[in-house]
Design a protein around this motif. Sequence first.
Motif, PDB file in Angstrom:
ATOM      1  N   THR A  62       0.741  -1.283  -0.066  1.00 33.67           N
ATOM      2  CA  THR A  62       0.016   0.007   0.047  1.00 33.67           C
ATOM      3  C   THR A  62       0.918   1.274  -0.008  1.00 33.67           C
ATOM      4  N   TYR A  63       2.102   1.032   0.021  1.00 31.64           N
ATOM      5  CA  TYR A  63       3.280   2.283   0.201  1.00 31.64           C
ATOM      6  C   TYR A  63       2.940   3.413  -0.701  1.00 31.64           C
ATOM      7  N   PHE A  64       2.819   2.762  -2.149  1.00 31.01           N
ATOM      8  CA  PHE A  64       2.773   3.899  -3.296  1.00 31.01           C
ATOM      9  C   PHE A  64       1.523   4.399  -3.469  1.00 31.01           C
ATOM     10  N   TYR A  65       0.467   4.056  -2.798  1.00 27.97           N
ATOM     11  CA  TYR A  65      -1.031   4.599  -3.400  1.00 27.97           C
ATOM     12  C   TYR A  65      -1.179   5.990  -3.204  1.00 27.97           C
ATOM     13  N   ASP A  66      -1.430   6.746  -4.168  1.00 27.48           N
ATOM     14  CA  ASP A  66      -1.760   8.146  -4.246  1.00 27.48           C
ATOM     15  C   ASP A  66      -3.459   8.371  -4.072  1.00 27.48           C
ATOM     16  N   PHE A  67      -3.926   7.692  -5.157  1.00 26.70           N
ATOM     17  CA  PHE A  67      -5.518   7.861  -5.307  1.00 26.70           C
ATOM     18  C   PHE A  67      -6.198   6.472  -5.055  1.00 26.70           C
ATOM     19  N   ILE A  68      -7.194   6.602  -4.551  1.00 31.37           N
ATOM     20  CA  ILE A  68      -8.052   5.297  -4.381  1.00 31.37           C
ATOM     21  C   ILE A  68      -9.494   5.765  -4.457  1.00 31.37           C
ATOM     22  N   ASP A  69     -10.238   5.376  -5.479  1.00 30.95           N
ATOM     23  CA  ASP A  69     -11.825   5.735  -5.635  1.00 30.95           C
ATOM     24  C   ASP A  69     -12.512   4.410  -5.753  1.00 30.95           C
ATOM     25  N   LEU A  70     -13.478   4.231  -4.901  1.00 32.58           N
ATOM     26  CA  LEU A  70     -14.157   2.961  -4.776  1.00 32.58           C
ATOM     27  C   LEU A  70     -15.585   3.422  -4.811  1.00 32.58           C
ATOM     28  N   SER A  71     -16.195   4.667  -5.204  1.00 30.62           N
ATOM     29  CA  SER A  71     -17.275   4.988  -5.009  1.00 30.62           C
ATOM     30  C   SER A  71     -18.642   4.409  -5.816  1.00 30.62           C
ATOM     31  N   GLY A  72     -19.652   4.459  -5.359  1.00 36.57           N
ATOM     32  CA  GLY A  72     -20.790   3.686  -5.995  1.00 36.57           C
ATOM     33  C   GLY A  72     -20.842   2.232  -6.115  1.00 36.57           C
ATOM     34  N   ASN A  73     -20.359   1.431  -5.249  1.00 33.10           N
ATOM     35  CA  ASN A  73     -20.237   0.178  -5.362  1.00 33.10           C
ATOM     36  C   ASN A  73     -21.190  -0.162  -3.910  1.00 33.10           C
ATOM     37  N   GLU A  74     -20.997  -1.585  -3.358  1.00 34.54           N
ATOM     38  CA  GLU A  74     -21.959  -1.910  -2.257  1.00 34.54           C
ATOM     39  C   GLU A  74     -20.707  -2.524  -1.281  1.00 34.54           C
ATOM     40  N   ILE A  75     -19.552  -1.814  -0.892  1.00 35.86           N
ATOM     41  CA  ILE A  75     -18.571  -2.167  -0.136  1.00 35.86           C
ATOM     42  C   ILE A  75     -18.944  -1.775   1.095  1.00 35.86           C
TER      43      ILE A  75
END
Length: 489
Positions: free
Chosen positions: A377-390
Motif C-alpha cells: 500500500t506504500y505507493f498508493y496516491d489515489f483510491i476511488d471506490l465510489s458507487g459500489n456496495e462495499i
Amino acid sequence: MNLYHSSTTTTTTTIFTVIFLLLAILFTLTPHKANGATCHPEEEAGLLGFKSGIRSDPSGLLSNWISGTDCCTWTGVECHYNSTRVQRLFLTGQKPETILSGTISPTLSKLKLLDGLYLINLINISGPFPNFLFQLPNLQFIYLENNNLSGRIPDNIGNLTRLDVLSLTGNRFIGPVPSSITKLTQLTQLKLGNNFLTGTVPQGIAKLVNLTYLSLEGNQLEGTIPDFFSSFTDLRILNFSYNKFSGNIPNSISSLAPKLTYLELGHNSLSGKIPDFLGKFKALDTLDLSWNKFSGTVPASFKNLTKIFNLNLSNNLLVDPFPEMNVKGIESLDLSNNSFHLGSIPKWVASSPIIFSLKLVNCGIKMRLEDFKPSETYFYDFIDLSGNEISGSAIGLVNSTEYLVGFWASGNKLKFDLGKLRFGERFKFLDLSRNWVFGKVPNSVVGLEKLNVSYNHLCGQLPKNKFPASAFVGNDCLCGSPLPPCNKA
C-alpha cells in the motif's frame, strides 16, 4: 461528488520534459569551444537581440548574457565543439520563477549554424510562429513547448525539410494541421498537442515513415482516425486523446503491435468494440480508451498484456465479463462507469507492488473492504471506490498508506469510527458521503483541501473548518459552523 481530476495516467510529455531538463544541465557543464576564443559578432548580436525582446526575466535566467563576454558560456547557449559558433539554444522554465515574458526576436536568424531551438515551459513567450526559422539552413530540432505562441502554423512549414523533431505542444495555435507538414519526411517526432487545432488529420502524414512519436492530443480535431498506420514501423508513442474523433479504431493500428508503448485515444467520441488485436501489443505500457462510446466486452486477449502499467477504460459502455488479466505490476487502473459487475477487486490488482492509482467507480463491487488485502500500500496516491456496495471499515486501508493523496468511497455501506482515520502529510481529499460512518468529525480534517462526509451517522460539534455546509448535511447530530450552532445545555 467527483473531487479530483480524471487523469492520473503517465504523462509522456512530462517524461520528455525531464529529459530536456537533464540535457540543459549537460549543456551547462560541457565545454564547447577552444580556450581564448571569442563570440562570433553576428551571433552575439542575434542573442542580445533575443534578450532585448524579453520584457520580464524575474529569475535572471539571462543575467549572464552580457555584451563583450563569451556567449558560449551564457545560460542555455551551446556552441559547436572546439568552436565559437552557436549550435543550440536551450532555455527552459524549470520553476514558476524562471518564466520569461516577451517575444522571440527574429535576430536569432543570425545564428546561421543553429541546429536546435529549445524554448520550453517559458509560458509567457508570445507571438506567432517564428518565421525566421525558415532562414536557418541547418535547423533539425524545434521544441517550442508550453509557451504562449498563437496564430496559425505556417502553410509552408513543409519547407523545413531537414527537421528531425517538430514540437509545438502546449501553445495556442489555431487552424488546420498544414498539409505541407507531410513533406517533413525526416521527422522522428511530430508533437502538436494541447493547442486549438481544427479540421481533420492530413492523410499525407502516412509519408512520415520515420516517426517514433506522434501526438495531436488536446485539440479540436474531428473526423475518423486515418487508417494509415501500416506506414509506421518504429512508432512508439501515439496520442490522439482529448479531441473530437469519431468512428472505430482503425485496423492498421494493429501493425504497431511490436513496438508501440503508449496508445492514448481517451476523451473522444470513438465507438464500436475494442479491437481484439490490442491484446497483441505486448510492449504496451499505457492504454487509455476512456471517455468514448466503446461497447461490448473487453477482449479476452487482454490477458496477454502482461507488461501494461496504466490501463484506463473508464466512462464507456462496456459490459461483463471483464477478463482475468496476467499483469505483473499495474501502476494505475481505471475501469469506472461502465456496466461491469466485478464482485470484488481483482486479485491481479491486489498483487501489484507498485500501484499508485485505483479507480473502480460503479463497478458492481460487493465485498468487505477488509477483504481487500493489497500486497503493498506504500505507493498508493489515489483510491476511488465510489458507487459500489462495499461494507466494512476503511481504517486499515487508509491508515496503511503513507503517501495517500485522496480516498473516495461515497455511496457504499462502510461502517467505522471516522475519528480513527489517520491522514498522512500528503492527504488532501476525502469523500465518504452516503455511508454508515459514525463518531465525531476529528480536528485532523481541517488540513484537507476537500471533504465530504454528508449523509452518514456522525454526531457532535464540528471543529473550526473552511468547508461548506454541504460537506456535513444529512448526519445524525452534527452542529457548529457551517451548520447551525450546538445547543447549550
